[in-house]
Design a protein around this motif. Structure first.
Motif, PDB file in Angstrom:
ATOM      1  N   ILE A  57     -11.913 -43.332  40.755  1.00 24.81           N
ATOM      2  CA  ILE A  57     -12.132 -42.639  39.373  1.00 24.81           C
ATOM      3  C   ILE A  57     -13.142 -42.159  38.589  1.00 24.81           C
ATOM      4  O   ILE A  57     -13.285 -41.363  38.388  1.00 24.81           O
ATOM      5  CB  ILE A  57     -11.274 -43.580  38.465  1.00 24.81           C
ATOM      6  CG1 ILE A  57      -9.847 -43.758  38.700  1.00 24.81           C
ATOM      7  CG2 ILE A  57     -11.208 -43.293  36.515  1.00 24.81           C
ATOM      8  CD1 ILE A  57      -8.656 -44.848  38.153  1.00 24.81           C
ATOM      9  N   THR A  92      -8.559 -46.293  31.650  1.00 22.71           N
ATOM     10  CA  THR A  92      -9.665 -45.442  31.766  1.00 22.71           C
ATOM     11  C   THR A  92      -9.961 -44.225  31.875  1.00 22.71           C
ATOM     12  O   THR A  92     -10.688 -43.266  31.458  1.00 22.71           O
ATOM     13  CB  THR A  92     -10.377 -46.327  33.255  1.00 22.71           C
ATOM     14  OG1 THR A  92     -10.199 -45.757  34.265  1.00 22.71           O
ATOM     15  CG2 THR A  92     -10.545 -47.945  32.866  1.00 22.71           C
ATOM     16  N   ALA A 131      -8.307 -47.066  42.200  1.00 22.71           N
ATOM     17  CA  ALA A 131      -9.055 -46.714  40.893  1.00 22.71           C
ATOM     18  C   ALA A 131     -10.680 -46.782  41.536  1.00 22.71           C
ATOM     19  O   ALA A 131     -11.812 -46.424  40.829  1.00 22.71           O
ATOM     20  CB  ALA A 131      -8.622 -48.348  40.435  1.00 22.71           C
ATOM     21  N   SER A 134      -1.221 -47.164  34.326  1.00 24.58           N
ATOM     22  CA  SER A 134      -2.597 -48.352  35.354  1.00 24.58           C
ATOM     23  C   SER A 134      -3.601 -47.935  35.262  1.00 24.58           C
ATOM     24  O   SER A 134      -4.733 -48.360  35.790  1.00 24.58           O
ATOM     25  CB  SER A 134      -1.094 -47.865  36.364  1.00 24.58           C
ATOM     26  OG  SER A 134      -0.133 -47.972  36.815  1.00 24.58           O
ATOM     27  N   HIS A 135      -3.770 -46.724  34.457  1.00 21.07           N
ATOM     28  CA  HIS A 135      -5.661 -46.188  34.401  1.00 21.07           C
ATOM     29  C   HIS A 135      -5.944 -46.231  33.411  1.00 21.07           C
ATOM     30  O   HIS A 135      -6.164 -44.701  33.077  1.00 21.07           O
ATOM     31  CB  HIS A 135      -5.447 -45.582  35.397  1.00 21.07           C
ATOM     32  CG  HIS A 135      -5.209 -46.178  37.302  1.00 21.07           C
ATOM     33  ND1 HIS A 135      -6.467 -46.376  38.068  1.00 21.07           N
ATOM     34  CD2 HIS A 135      -4.357 -45.507  37.638  1.00 21.07           C
ATOM     35  CE1 HIS A 135      -5.528 -46.947  39.272  1.00 21.07           C
ATOM     36  NE2 HIS A 135      -4.867 -46.572  38.889  1.00 21.07           N
ATOM     37  N   VAL A 162       0.907 -43.030  35.570  1.00 18.10           N
ATOM     38  CA  VAL A 162      -0.192 -42.933  35.862  1.00 18.10           C
ATOM     39  C   VAL A 162      -1.142 -43.630  34.946  1.00 18.10           C
ATOM     40  O   VAL A 162      -2.518 -44.604  34.571  1.00 18.10           O
ATOM     41  CB  VAL A 162      -1.139 -41.988  36.488  1.00 18.10           C
ATOM     42  CG1 VAL A 162      -2.358 -41.895  36.348  1.00 18.10           C
ATOM     43  CG2 VAL A 162      -0.285 -41.948  37.872  1.00 18.10           C
TER      44      VAL A 162
END
Length: 452
Positions: free
Chosen positions: A302, A330, A299, A327-328, A324
């Motif tokens: 990123i 962003t 994280a 989880s992320h 993914v």
């Protein structure tokens, strides 16, 4: 610790009250390589040890002179007793790489006790701290600028913990001059913002496994690079089983793994060297990690990864596994559009509906489009009408199911659009998807051989 900070300086103390009082000793300032400060002028450093009360008064003096510390390149407060750090600061000031650095004796404990000015960067030595993670977290609550920690521990897990606590960077003592310059130099926010405006970003997410999201990613990226002439980055975020590079007859390398393991090294030059190129405009970043390796997306990497990619490319295509994306989120927030790839199955309908809701909640400004691959067995599939009714929206693109074409492309290591005839209807649909991403941008004219 090695005692008080004595970097064998040739500068003088910063202007202030008489050194014999309690109001100002211990600060060394530099306005550049020839100004008073660390090896910057003519004079002598203080000879007397400085107690904790005087250190705090030094910081109070620094706060009173906060306007001197805010606005230029490389400005910082440095809290340390380590001569090696002081010498490194002195060297880079001598070289003219940074200016107006203020050095105060004491490590992070002194920084926590001192009234903090709004310095853009605060460098703290955590060598003597019994709990550096907690100290960094506390410091991050009282300072608005970036925090750069320094210490003797050379461990990735320790670095990540400090970053999570609020540090912007961590350097192992003794730092190299280049590392220290990078830490003290403010990030070039304006340059990155301009690059962001110019970069077209799309994330491709498979609502279910095996529905063809990688095929969509590879062909869209190939089309942007070859037919529009855009410098395009194709990023495969499946660290263990990614096939973007394989689909183009390339070895993925360790570029993505290295970037995630060393987020402090990520910059446009590092990214450029970590990617493999299919052509002069198409570059792939991916990995093929050992199955016993518990590799996962970091994280903390990123933001620098996205910044470096945007600075390097005019368009980016992320082949993003569903786990993914969840989880992320962003990563999808950075995208102009998210392509959800599915089939016409009941499970596909359920997962598209859930993913649409997820993207809407976490990425409200990101456009979501549905790409459906035709069923290989129509007897077990939903009709497009029933599917659209179930997902409460329309299917934007339908790609015909053509296993023979897919096998030929995979075995040849080519994008479908690069094959003879462009894959007919399949290639035409993939081309339409890419065209919609770039909008009204003109395609690169392809001249026939007799016109060259």
């Amino acid at each position: 610790m090695r005692g008080r900070c004595e970097p064998r300086l040739h500068g003088r103390q910063s202007p202030g009250p008489d050194p014999g009082t309690d109001d100002g000793p211990g600060i060394f300032e530099s306005d550049g390589p020839h100004a008073p400060g660390l090896r910057g002028g003519h004079g002598h450093p203080t000879e007397e040890p400085i107690d904790r009360r005087k250190q705090i008064m030094c910081a109070a003096y620094a706060k009173a002179n906060a306007p001197l510390l805010g606005g230029g390149s490389g400005e910082a407060l440095v809290f340390t007793d380590n001569p090696e750090i002081c010498d490194a600061v002195a060297r880079i000031i001598d070289a003219g790489a940074v200016s107006r650095v203020t050095v105060l004796e004491g490590g992070i404990a002194s920084a926590l006790e001192a009234p903090m000015p709004d310095a853009p960067v605060t460098v703290v030595d955590v060598s003597s701290s019994p709990d550096p993670v907690t100290d960094v977290a506390m410091l991050s609550e009282v300072t608005k600028g970036r925090i750069v920690a320094m210490g003797p521990v050379n461990d990735v897990a320790f670095y990540r913990t400090l970053i999570a606590a609020g540090a912007s960077d961590y350097l192992v003592v003794p730092p190299t001059d280049d590392m220290l310059i990078d830490a003290l130099t403010p990030p070039k926010v304006q340059v990155e913002a301009e690059a962001t405006d110019q970069c077209r970003i799309v994330s491709v997410v498979g609502a279910r496994g095996g529905v063809g999201s990688t095929t969509v990613s590879v062909n869209v990226a190939w089309h942007l690079a070859h037919n529009y002439g855009l410098r395009t980055g194709l990023v495969d975020l499946d660290l263990h089983f990614g096939t973007c590079a394989l689909s183009l007859d390339l070895l993925p390398g360790r570029g993505l793994r290295d970037a995630l393991d060393n987020p402090e090294r990520i910059d446009p030059l590092f990214i450029a060297s970590a990617m493999v190129n299919e052509s002069e405009n198409l570059f792939i970043l991916g990995g093929e990690e050992p199955l016993e390796s518990k590799s996962e997306l970091n994280a903390y990497a990123i933001d620098p990864l996205m910044s470096a990619l945007r600075a390097n490319f005019a368009s980016l295509v992320f082949d993003m596994p569903k786990n993914v994306a969840i989880s992320h989120p962003t990563l999808m927030q950075e995208s102009a559009s998210v392509l959800l790839v599915t089939d016409f199955s009941l499970a596909g309908m359920r997962d598209v509906l859930r993913m649409k809701s997820f993207v809407k909640d976490f990425c409200p400004n990101t456009k979501t489009e549905i790409v459906a691959v035709g069923a290989k067995d129509k007897t077990g599939a939903l009709t497009q009408r029933d599917f659209e009714k179930g997902i409460e929206g329309k299917v934007d693109y339908v790609i015909p199911y053509d296993p023979k074409l897919a096998a030929e492309a995979a075995n040849g290591g080519k994008a479908i659009s690069a094959m003879s005839g462009g894959g007919k209807t399949v290639g035409k649909t993939l081309t339409t998807i890419a065209d919609a991403i770039v909008g009204d941008l003109q395609k690169v004219e392809k001249k026939s051989w007799w016109r060259k």
